[in-house]
Design a protein around this motif. Structure first.
Motif, PDB file in Angstrom:
ATOM      1  N   ALA A  76     -29.859 105.900  37.974  1.00 45.73           N
ATOM      2  CA  ALA A  76     -30.687 104.883  38.632  1.00 45.73           C
ATOM      3  C   ALA A  76     -31.996 104.689  37.874  1.00 45.73           C
ATOM      4  CB  ALA A  76     -30.963 105.282  40.076  1.00 45.73           C
ATOM      5  N   THR A  80     -32.762 101.175  36.072  1.00 43.01           N
ATOM      6  CA  THR A  80     -33.942 100.458  36.561  1.00 43.01           C
ATOM      7  C   THR A  80     -34.956 100.246  35.441  1.00 43.01           C
ATOM      8  OG1 THR A  80     -33.615 101.361  38.767  1.00 43.01           O
ATOM      9  CG2 THR A  80     -35.798 100.500  38.264  1.00 43.01           C
ATOM     10  N   ARG A  95     -25.658  98.052  37.142  1.00 46.27           N
ATOM     11  CA  ARG A  95     -26.154  98.072  38.530  1.00 46.27           C
ATOM     12  C   ARG A  95     -24.991  98.130  39.522  1.00 46.27           C
ATOM     13  NH1 ARG A  95     -29.558  93.531  37.058  1.00 46.27           N
ATOM     14  NH2 ARG A  95     -31.589  94.309  36.446  1.00 46.27           N
ATOM     15  N   LEU A  98     -23.580 101.597  39.486  1.00 44.21           N
ATOM     16  CA  LEU A  98     -24.522 102.494  40.156  1.00 44.21           C
ATOM     17  C   LEU A  98     -24.394 102.360  41.670  1.00 44.21           C
ATOM     18  CD1 LEU A  98     -26.972 104.386  40.379  1.00 44.21           C
ATOM     19  CD2 LEU A  98     -28.428 102.382  39.934  1.00 44.21           C
ATOM     20  N   GLN A 102     -23.400 105.183  44.407  1.00 48.39           N
ATOM     21  CA  GLN A 102     -24.272 105.522  45.533  1.00 48.39           C
ATOM     22  C   GLN A 102     -23.516 105.419  46.857  1.00 48.39           C
ATOM     23  OE1 GLN A 102     -27.335 102.701  44.277  1.00 48.39           O
ATOM     24  NE2 GLN A 102     -28.820 104.393  44.196  1.00 48.39           N
ATOM     25  N   GLY A 120     -30.896 108.297  43.829  1.00 48.01           N
ATOM     26  CA  GLY A 120     -31.360 107.135  43.071  1.00 48.01           C
ATOM     27  C   GLY A 120     -32.027 106.056  43.887  1.00 48.01           C
ATOM     28  N   THR A 124     -33.882 102.308  43.325  1.00 47.56           N
ATOM     29  CA  THR A 124     -33.138 101.078  43.626  1.00 47.56           C
ATOM     30  C   THR A 124     -33.438 100.505  44.996  1.00 47.56           C
ATOM     31  OG1 THR A 124     -31.255 102.272  44.592  1.00 47.56           O
ATOM     32  CG2 THR A 124     -31.192 101.849  42.210  1.00 47.56           C
TER      33      THR A 124
END
Length: 129
Positions: A76, A80, A95, A98, A102, A120, A124
């Motif tokens: 993350a 980012t 993204r 990710l 998550q 993360g 995010t």
């Protein structure tokens, strides 16, 4: 007893064994574009996190949510921070991956994290399905 002569300095060749030519086997790291380095590292983090979430073959054997949390948090941060440098073309799929990790972490956890406290999510924001 063997007819072959034992290896002695007198009967060995005088030329040393040729060393591998590593220059032709690898690229100089300076020639690798930053976007390639960033995305490669991100994919490695994603793959490792997925394995630690138990998403690989024989998943339960490799499941380790503490390790997965660390990897997802690192991913993350990288995604980012690197998104503005690698463009939306490359950052978008990272993204998405990710977010999937998550959500998979949230599903795999016995005790759910509060929104915004999952792996993360400090980078995010809260992730919802």
């Amino acid at each position: 007893m063997s007819d072959a002569n034992p290896a002695t300095p007198e009967n060995q060749g005088t030329e040393p064994a040729a060393a591998p030519d590593f220059d032709t086997m690898t690229r100089d790291i300076a020639d690798v574009p930053a976007v390639e380095v960033i995305t490669t590292v991100a994919v490695h983090l994603m793959s490792s996190a997925a394995v630690n979430l138990g998403l690989a073959e024989e998943g339960e054997r490799h499941k380790d949510l503490d390790e997965a949390r660390k990897l997802i948090t690192a991913l993350a941060g990288l995604v980012t921070a690197g998104a503005t440098e690698i463009s939306n073309f490359h950052a978008g799929p990272l993204r998405d991956g990710l977010k999937s990790l998550q959500l998979a972490f949230r599903e795999a956890s016995v005790v759910a994290d509060e929104p915004g406290q999952g792996p993360g999510e400090k980078y995010t924001g809260p992730v919802f399905g």
